[in-house]
Structure formats: C-alpha cells, structure tokens
Scaffold this motif. Structure first.
Motif, PDB file in Angstrom:
ATOM      1  N   GLN A 127       0.816  -1.223   0.000  1.00 31.49           N
ATOM      2  CA  GLN A 127       0.000   0.000   0.000  1.00 31.49           C
ATOM      3  C   GLN A 127       0.841   1.260   0.000  1.00 31.49           C
ATOM      4  O   GLN A 127       0.424   2.274  -0.521  1.00 31.49           O
ATOM      5  N   ASN A 160      -4.850  -3.179   2.011  1.00 38.37           N
ATOM      6  CA  ASN A 160      -4.307  -2.063   2.777  1.00 38.37           C
ATOM      7  C   ASN A 160      -3.375  -2.525   3.901  1.00 38.37           C
ATOM      8  O   ASN A 160      -2.950  -1.716   4.711  1.00 38.37           O
ATOM      9  N   THR A 216      -2.006   3.697   3.386  1.00 37.94           N
ATOM     10  CA  THR A 216      -3.168   2.897   3.782  1.00 37.94           C
ATOM     11  C   THR A 216      -4.464   3.669   3.571  1.00 37.94           C
ATOM     12  O   THR A 216      -5.512   3.067   3.386  1.00 37.94           O
ATOM     13  N   CYS A 219      -0.601  -3.179   6.365  1.00 38.80           N
ATOM     14  CA  CYS A 219       0.670  -2.516   6.647  1.00 38.80           C
ATOM     15  C   CYS A 219       1.278  -3.296   7.812  1.00 38.80           C
ATOM     16  O   CYS A 219       1.977  -4.273   7.609  1.00 38.80           O
ATOM     17  N   SER A 229      -7.402   1.812   1.855  1.00 36.23           N
ATOM     18  CA  SER A 229      -8.598   1.474   2.639  1.00 36.23           C
ATOM     19  C   SER A 229      -9.853   2.031   1.977  1.00 36.23           C
ATOM     20  O   SER A 229     -10.907   1.391   1.983  1.00 36.23           O
ATOM     21  N   SER A 274      -4.651   0.226   9.632  1.00 43.54           N
ATOM     22  CA  SER A 274      -5.273   0.091   8.310  1.00 43.54           C
ATOM     23  C   SER A 274      -6.673  -0.494   8.431  1.00 43.54           C
ATOM     24  O   SER A 274      -7.603  -0.076   7.741  1.00 43.54           O
TER      25      SER A 274
END
Lengths: 956, 173
Positions: free
Chosen positions: A323, A333, A603, A335, A607, A569
C-alpha cells in the motif's frame, strides 16, 4: 527540614518520570533553547488556540506500577479459565518456555520496528523467513508471506487477490458452508462494498463454476470432516476461477497438503504453533500461493539478496505490491501485520522439528479417535466419518445437560445447536482430561477408559500425507535448549531495537513499552481464554474492554469505541464502513467520493478503495497544508457524491494545521463525514481532541501512541472512536452473542474484540500515567521534536513548519538539495546513521528525498543530543564531498553501513580510515552496534526472488 | 494535398521556444496536430506533429532548418511522415512499477518489440520509495496492439521479465 506529606512519600506519579525521558531540569534547558521559560507558553504557541483544550482529561490520576498490577490482577481474576475445546480455528497450545522467555518476553524482539532497514534487522528477517518456509512446506505451495492479521481477513484478502488474478469476468465468490463462521462473516462484510456476490453453500451442489471467479473451502472443515474438493477445484479452474483453501498447520503434518490438491491460494492461522489463545489474538495468520501469483499477494514478503560484500542478506521483497507504493491501486491495505507472533510460531517449529510436530499431531488425532470410539460406544453418532482433531456429535436432547456437565468438569465444548455439539482436542489434552470427557458423555453409565486400546483412525486413507516438510537443517539443528536459546540470542543481537537505541521514525511513535505494561499479557487468566467462551467466563476481559473504551473516548473526544480492528489500516477500513453505513441509512447511496490529501499515508487510499469509495486527491499548498482553495473546489464539484475526507492531524508533514476546523466544516457543509487518521495522536493527547474539533471518526494506533510494542511489524491494534451518530455502524461480532453488539455493519476481524490479550498494555499505560502524565508526555514529545528541529536546522533545511516556525511531534528534514549538489542520497544518510548506532528516521515519506524524525517523549536528552550530534557529523561528511575533498563514490557515506568484517579485513583500500568508518564519534567506543550485513542490494533481491530458506549449499 | 511533418526540438530551456516554433508554423499555414513537451535536466525537449499544405512544405522545412543553423542552443530535426492509419490497432494504457536498474527500459521495449507491439507513448520516472528509499522505476505507456495480441499477452510478457514488475492495465479501446 520540611516534612513531606504521606501523599508525597507515596509518590503515585513515579511512573511518569519512568516513561518520560528528559528530566525536569533538561526540559527547562530545552525550552530555553527555544526561547521559553516554561512549558505552558511554548505549548500555547504550538497548538492552535482554536483547538487547544486547557481543561484536563477526565481520567484518574497516576498510579504506581505496584498498584496498577494489583488492579490488573483483580480484573484478570474475574476471568474464569476452563479448558476450551471449542475449536473453530482456535486451539489450546503449549508455548515452549524457551520461546516465552527468550522471545515473547524479550524486548530485543518485541521493541523492534518493521524491517525496512534490512541491515539492522537480519535477526527477525531470518525468523520470519523460517515462518514463510514452514507455511510453504506444510501447505505444499510455492511462496508464503510474512503473516496476515487473522484467518478471517486472510480469507477475505485471498478473495480480492483471486479477483485481481483471475481472468474470469464473473462477479460471484463461492464460500463453502463448512468454513469457519467468523470467516464467512468477515468475507461477507468485505465483499459488500466491492460489489462481489457471496454464495454460501455445499460445494457439491451449490458451486456453479462458470459464475464464480473463486471459491473458499475449509480443510479440515469446521465440523472436523476432511473433504475432497478436487473436482470442485478442477471445475473452478477450468472456468479461470481460483481455488482457495483455509487450513490447519498441525493437521497438514498428517494430511495431503492443499498444494497437492490443486489449491491456488492457501490461508489459515498459525496460533496453535505455540501462540496463546489470548481471547482472540494476536495471532499470525498465513497466506501461501503459486509463484506466478506473487505480485498480487498481500502483506510483507521476506526475500534473500546479497549485500555490498556479496554475502547473503535478507530484505523485504517486492514492496511494489504494498500500500505504501501502490496507494489507491493497492488491492490490500495491510501494513502492520503480526510479525512477533509469526516469529514465535516459527520458533515453535524450530523447537519441535518435523518429527516433533508430527508426533503432536498424531497424539492429538489418537486422542480424538479414542474419544470418538468412546462416544459411539455410549450410543452417540458422529456427524462425519473423517476427522483430525474435531468431532461433531449428535447429542439430541442430552445436549444442554452435556454442556453443563462438561463445564462442571472444567471444559467448554462447542455449542452448535440444541441437538448437536462439537469439540476439538489439542496439544494440552492429558490422559486425565480424556477420561473426564468420557465420564461427561457417559453421564453415570459404566464405561472403561482404556487409552491404550487400538482404535480406527479418522483420517481418510487417500489424503494421507506422503511428502516431506521442514527438511531444511534449521528445523533439525536447534534441538537442545542451549542451542535454541543461543540461536534466539544470535538473531536478536543482529537487530537494532528500542532496547539499544532511539528509533526516531516519524509517524511511528516508537516510545517506551514498559515492562510493567507487558507483564499481564502472559498471565494465564488473560492468555488461556478462547474468543468464543460464554461471556460469563470472560468478565475480566469485559471489564477491561469497557474501561479501556471509556478511557479512549476521553482521550479522543469521541462517544464510542470499537477495539475490533487489528491494525491502523483495518481501523481506517472499519471507520469508512461506518461512514458508508451512515450515508446508506439516510438514503445517500450516491455518496462514494472520498477526498484524500496527496500527503496521506498509503493505507488511506488503499482502505478507501476497499470500502468501495472513489479516491479524489486534494492538493497541498506550498506550506504542506491542505490547500483550502483546492478543497473548496473539490467539495463543490463532488458535493452530491461526497462521502468523506480522510485527513491526518497533525498533518503527515508534522504540522498543526491552523485551518483544521475550516477543513472539517467545509466537508460537513457538503454532506460529507470527516475521518481523522490518528497516527499522529501523540501530539494531541490531553491538548486537543479530534472528536471535539471536527472529526466524526478516527482510528488510533495503540502500537504507536499507546505503548503496544511494535513487535518487528506487528501485532498492532487499530481501534476506532466515533461520535454517537456513527455508533450503530461500528463493526458487529461474529459468533459471539452480546446484547450491546452493533447490528448493521458486519465484523471486520474474526474475533469481536480483536487482539484482546494486548489491550491490557494500553489500559495499564493510561492507568499508570493518569491524566496529567499523558498530557505531559504529549508536551514533552512536542518539545523534543522542536528541540531537535532547532539543533538540526542550521545543518539541514526543515521542510515544513507551522505557526511561529514550530513543528508538532515530528519534523521533516529535506535532503533533496544535498542530492542535487553532490549526489548523497537519503539512503546514504540512513545507512551512515547505522555506523553511528541509530535506526534511520522515516525515509521519503510523505515527501520523496526527505527524512522524518520523531523522538517521542521517552527519549532522554542524552540520546536526543547523540542523534543530533550524529546528524551534524554526517553533514560535515557531506560537506567534504561538496567541497570535492572526496568523491561521493569513495566516501564513507556511499559505503555505509560498515560491518566488522569489512573494517577488520586485511585489505583496506578506502580513502577514509577504518576509525572514521566504524567510530566516527568517540562516544561509539563505549557502545557500538555492528550491523551484520553491509548495504543490501534491493534490485538483486527482486530480480532473483527467493522467499524461503536457501539450500544447504549456501551455508557451506 | 496535405503533408505530415514530425519535428523534434532540443534546446536549452528559455521562454519563447514554443512561440518561435508556432509563429513559423502559422506563416506556412501548418496545423499543430499533436505534441509532447518536457523539461528534462533544464533542457526543453519537444515533439510536434504538424500537417502542412504540400505547397508550403519546402518553405517550412527551409525556415526550420535556418532556425536550427542560426541558433547553436537550439537543435531541430524533422521528418516527413505518412499519417498513420491506426484503425486496426487497439490502444492499451498501462502502468509499470519495479525496482530501478540500468537496462530496464531496454528490456521492456525489446520485449514489446518482440510481440510486435507499438509503443505510442512512454513516460518514465525514477522515484524514491517511501519507507525504504529504494529507487523505483515508474513507467506510463500507451501501446498500439494489433488484433492478434491480447492484453493478457502483454501483461504476461512484461511479468515474465525477471524484474517482478507490477503491471496495471488502465484501459483499452
């Protein structure tokens, strides 16, 4: 002599000075260097008056560590610890003591950051590479990632991955009804905003291959049976669809792996490899796939490369999937993941080796077979003929009585319905347990409990595993405790974590994870609870959760909190779902545009796309703030379709934007909701509150602001706070029936309260610090950042500042001019900092070619000064290159970091001395960190992608 | 009859280059059809496609040639072209990201050439990745595909390159 009061002698504020680095006298000196005599007037000049809150937060006062632990013990004791045989993806397990003491309880492992700086992370990179190898081997697939958040979201990620990879145009995704119910629920939540139709049913009759781009099967199924999905998989693939199998690592030591059955993607949870139940988490989920699909695989991926000396080195590979690079094009997304738990699971496999794991599996299966025979002898019938560790039993009108008798005997069985129950056995089951269980089912009847009798196996013959696994020497070598302890120490010593030096990563808030906060995490009364136990057995957790939610509401100014999301995220995602649920409830389905500043964390757009929103970027002005004119124009242009804005406050540029109320107001005026990313909350707690200055929803990163350790890349907790109007749209609960559960949005995590067992850490931090301690922490974080900016400004341009030239809790220094002048890069500076004994600040985020520095309130003035001294010394090294005294390609900067091997080599042909290389400042003689590898070649790593343990020949 | 001329300009950047060019074109009744212009390392680099009446063509070419000779900070090349009939071709727009290395463009373009794919537009950039500061290679390209080549063929060919490029297909007509 003045007598102190008893209160003063009790010193309840003691912990505040343990958490905060600079002493009072030092803070005064730092303030003086900024031109202030006291903190209050400094803070008044930094935090915009329009949002500053002078009143203290309504939290209790500070408590001592002793008192906090006592209160925590009282809460934990409200939990009732039975042996839960509920299964459903969560099983009792034995954490090897050597893993608990040397990894889980070791700050060298849990205070580490995500391994972006490979040279100072070789230890945990190797442990995670082992994890990838374990998953790849057991699942029979070609490549596995470095963990995902939980099995439910891993399955949902597999679904969206399948959609990207599949060349099919179909929009349906099939989910077998024998999947874990919480997985089905999470997938349904994930599919809705993406317009994917979920079909749940029996794969033998309800799966129409032409209509699906993919399908999910559970192997073994939730009822314990081991199904044959080969035909369904073949049909699916003939129509360009992808087959996903959710599975169990322990079962795979005995069963044919999904890779040999044709699976395209495999997911599951590694919890039963020595990671405590923890009332739902944290656990490392896994994903494995075929090599040709690797570009679409979410999560981190560790790969092998070489360093500048040509020696083998590990690194995070293929970051172009993630991301922070792909942003709104990312399909995931993810992380922060579950690095620490993946490390624990990997050591479990190293500890037991393939034969040890197989023995555990065989024992569990034997116990299940004995129990199966016993219950059948007692007149009950089984739901399925095949099983590994789980039985689903037809118990008719005896069901309720059996559950009750089991509970009295100390067991929780799985409640399925009024005439069926289930149970799953595990590594912790003893002979006594078995006999007690038989007695429960016997209900007074006479039955012999002969545990040595021969019983039929419940494993299907044609799914018996024939292929080897964990053949790599690492799974054989460390069998004595002395050997594995030293292996753990060897790896830990390669890494630079908070237990050795400051990690000044902007926006990561690497602050103290105090020992007292960590201790309750390993208590049995927190660790041994299954997420789906009856609520009356989890009153300790329920009390903790309610208190923590209330504390976080006070800190943020919001009305309600959900602790379910497992990472920032996921919190962003849940927050956006709440916003969309709100719009939908008002008939505003057309509101799908999400405004995101170009400086946002990756993110955010990722998202937004997952929540079905269309990302429209908003420009920043020359000062790095949201461009109000551009925002106004975009609000007007998209007024009817405006869903939300996602802003970060203070901005990702480290500035308290004066106009934040206007920004929020503009969006509200056009019918949108305001999402405030809470990553930079460390500059706010106690001074201002997003819920008060315009936010409708924020996520928090408990693994940043609130002391949950970063773990080397997870666990994280990303709760969301919302104003009351969004509360009905918080994520719902899978499986657990609670009166106050939100009822509109589906669950976003498999467990209702996410990674519950690490919530005590944040509860403890808030209780220990109290209202004034938390606020002083925030003030000190801002003071330290500004002190550093002031010390560095004569040497490096500070990119953005706010009112009066101050930054918030982090500052960005601009290295682009240096690069243009003499070619020295951000990378060079980051690697040279390693020679000075530091982890680099955040690189090239949010602006390429810069470093973002965040000290946090926990660092002492000595360490802060040591860092500034290092940066100033580096600036002098850069100056030498600018003055043509040495060429960039010959400089220490270019060749950094310097390993012990290079510096002690018999050949030294550099134009600078060995001393200059390794000890550029004298303080290093007292405390020197040596990177285990030189600069890692990233291009080589991606060009020759290897993501599991290399062949033995590489070691010779 | 109209003739098509493709002009390339390379000059030390300064105000007025485009204007100088367009004045000459207007004098010769030439139509500015399409162009690409960029400032690369302080040099102005431009590509212009013009359509000019046949009787004005030689005059235009002489004037441009004179400009080229007169100003040693300015280089102009020109070539006549036949206006392409691309109706058979399908346009495919895609983005690539990968770790930067010497030779990456060479490998990408030769892969596409082997497939008989036309590169209509190519924009590339180097950028430091956030968090790790690895240098990444970004490319935006518009390709002309004959009906025999599918999007999948192009994606597969590029993904087969050892660089593990991320290939995103944006649209195709």
């Amino acid at each position: 002599m003045t007598e102190l009061t008893l209160s003063e002698l009790e010193n309840n504020d003691d912990f505040i000075g343990r958490h905060i680095g600079p002493r009072d006298g030092e803070k005064a000196a730092m303030l003086k260097s900024l031109g202030y005599d006291e903190m209050a007037s400094f803070i008044a000049d930094v935090v915009p008056a329009s949002i500053f809150e002078a009143e203290s937060m309504a939290l209790a006062g500070a408590q001592t560590e002793y008192a906090t632990l006592a209160r925590m013990r009282a809460i934990a004791d409200q939990n009732v610890v039975k042996k839960s045989l509920i299964g459903m993806g969560y099983y009792n397990t034995i954490t090897p003591p050597v893993v608990q003491r040397n990894v889980l309880e070791n700050p060298a492992w849990y205070t580490a950051y995500t391994p972006y700086q490979a040279e100072i992370s070789q230890g945990r990179l190797e442990a995670i590479l082992n994890f990838q190898t374990i998953v790849k081997d057991l699942t029979g697939m070609e490549i596995a990632n470095a963990s995902l958040l939980d099995e439910g979201t891993a399955a949902a990620e597999a679904m969206t991955m399948a959609q990207r990879v599949s060349r099919s145009k179909a929009t349906q995704f099939f989910v077998s009804e024998s999947c874990l119910p919480q997985t089905i629920a999470v997938i349904q939540t994930r599919a809705k905003p993406l317009g994917i139709t979920i079909v749940v049913g029996d794969h033998r009759s309800d799966l129409i291959a032409e209509d699906c781009f993919g399908a999910l099967f559970q192997y073994p199924a939730v009822d314990g049976s081991i199904g044959d999905f080969r035909e369904a998989i073949a049909a699916l693939q003939a129509n360009k669809g992808l087959a996903i199998m959710a599975t169990d690592l322990l079962a795979l030591t005995l069963l044919t792996p999904p890779g040999e059955l044709g699976a395209d993607i495999v997911v599951g949870n590694s919890q039963r490899f020595g990671v405590p139940l923890g009332y739902g988490g944290p656990h490392a989920a896994f994903m494995a796939t075929a090599d040709k699909h690797k570009r679409s695989m979410p999560g981190r991926l560790i790969g092998i490369s070489v360093d500048s000396a040509g020696d083998s080195a590990l690194r995070m590979a293929l970051q172009t999937r993630e991301q922070h690079i792909r942003r709104e094009k990312a399909t995931s997304n993810v992380c922060t993941a579950q690095a620490l738990l993946a490390v624990m699971a990997s050591f479990y496999a190293v500890f037991h080796g393939p034969e040890g794991l197989k023995r555990i599996a065989q024992r569990v299966h034997r116990q299940t077979s004995l129990l199966a025979k016993a219950v059948q002898t007692l007149g009950f019938t089984l739901h399925a003929e095949t099983f590994f560790d789980t039985l689903t039993i037809n118990t008719g009108d005896k069901t309720a009585a059996l559950h009750s008798a089991a509970r009295d005997a100390g067991f929780n069985l799985r409640e399925i319905d009024s005439s069926t129950l289930g149970l799953s056995l595990d590594e912790t089951i003893t002979r006594d347990d078995l006999c007690e269980l038989v007695a429960v089912f016997a209900q007074g009847q006479d039955i012999e409990c002969d545990l040595d009798e021969i019983v039929a196996s419940g494993l299907p013959g044609d799914f018996s595993r024939t292929s080897d696994f964990l053949t790599h020497p690492v799974f054989q070598r460390y069998r004595s405790e002395t050997e594995i302890m030293r292996y753990m120490r060897l790896l830990a010593d390669k890494d630079l974590a908070l237990d050795r030096a400051m990690i000044p990563l902007g926006s990561c808030t690497m602050k103290l994870n105090a020992a007292v906060e960590m201790m309750p995490v390993t208590w049995d009364s927190f660790g041994k609870l299954h997420p789906f136990v009856p609520l009356d057995q989890a009153q300790g957790y329920q009390t903790l959760i309610k208190e923590l939610e209330a504390m976080l509401c006070v800190c943020t100014g919001y009305d309600n909190v959900s602790l379910q999301p497992n990472a920032g995220s996921q919190g962003e995602y849940a927050g956006l779902l709440a916003i969309q649920g709100y719009h939908h409830s008002r008939g505003d389905d057309q509101r799908t545009v999400c405004l995101i500043p170009s400086s946002a964390h990756g993110t955010n757009p990722a998202s937004a796309v997952m929540a079905g929103l269309k990302v429209v970027l908003v420009e920043c002005d020359a000062s790095g703030n949201v461009d109000l004119a551009d925002l106004q124009a975009k609000c007007e242009l998209h007024s009817e379709q405006l869903s939300s804005i996602m802003i970060t406050y203070p901005s990702t540029h480290g500035v308290f934007e004066e106009q934040v109320r206007e920004v929020c107001g503009m969006v509200h005026d056009h019918g949108g909701q305001v999402y405030i990313d809470g990553a930079n909350m460390n500059a706010q707690v106690g001074l201002c509150a997003p819920g008060h200055f315009g936010g409708d929803v924020s996520h928090l990163n408990l693994h940043k602001t609130f002391c949950i350790p970063h773990g080397g890349g997870g666990p994280g907790v990303g709760p969301i706070g919302v104003l009351a109007h969004l509360a009905p749209f918080l994520p719902g609960y899978a499986v657990v029936d609670a009166d106050d559960a939100p009822a509109v949005t589906g669950p976003v995590s498999a467990a209702p309260w996410g990674s519950a067992s690490i919530l005590p850490i944040t509860w403890a931090y808030i209780a220990l610090m109290g209202s004034e301690g938390l606020t002083e922490a925030t003030r000190t974080a801002i003071l330290s950042a500004n002190y550093m900016a002031t010390r560095l400004a004569p040497h490096y341009p500070v990119l953005y500042t706010g009112r009066k030239g101050f930054v918030a809790h982090e500052c960005i220094i601009d290295l682009r001019g240096i690069k243009d002048a003499c070619g020295v890069t951000v990378d060079d500076v980051a690697k040279r900092l390693i020679d000075y004994g530091f982890h680099a600040p955040t690189m090239s985020f949010p602006v390429a070619g810069t470093l973002m520095i965040e000290p946090t309130e926990s660092e002492s003035l000595q360490e802060i000064d040591r860092f500034c001294d290092a940066m100033i010394s580096i600036r002098e090294e850069i100056q030498e290159i600018e003055d043509s005294k040495i060429e960039h390609a010959q400089s220490a900067l270019h060749h950094a970091p310097h390993t012990l091997k290079v510096v002690t080599s018999d050949t030294w042909d550099r134009l600078y001395s060995r001393e200059q290389a390794a000890y550029p400042v004298p303080s290093l003689y007292k405390n020197k960190y040596w990177p285990s590898v030189g600069r890692v070649d990233n291009v080589h790593g991606d060009r020759h992608l290897i993501c599991s343990c290399p062949p033995v020949s590489d070691y010779e | 009859m109209n003739k098509t001329l493709v002009i390339t300009v390379l000059a030390t950047d300064r105000p007025g280059i485009v204007n100088t060019l367009s004045e000459i074109l207007v004098e010769h009744n030439a139509n500015w059809i399409d162009s690409r212009m960029a400032n690369l390392a302080d040099k102005f680099a431009g590509l212009v496609q013009v359509v000019v009446p046949e009787d004005q063509l030689e005059g235009l070419k002489k004037k441009l040639q004179a400009l080229h000779l007169a100003d040693n900070q300015l280089n102009i090349l020109m070539e006549e072209a036949t206006a392409q009939d691309n109706t058979e071709q399908r346009e495919l727009s895609l983005e690539l990201i990968g770790a930067d290395r010497p030779g990456i463009i060479d490998d990408i373009t030769s892969t596409l050439t082997k497939l008989n794919v036309n590169i209509n537009q190519l924009e590339t950039e180097q950028r430091e990745a956030s968090m790790s500061s690895e240098i990444l290679f970004y490319a935006n390209m518009t390709l002309g595909l004959s009906p025999a080549i599918s999007n999948d063929d192009v994606q597969d060919a590029l993904e087969a390159l050892q660089d593990q490029l991320m290939v995103d297909i944006n649209f195709s007509e």
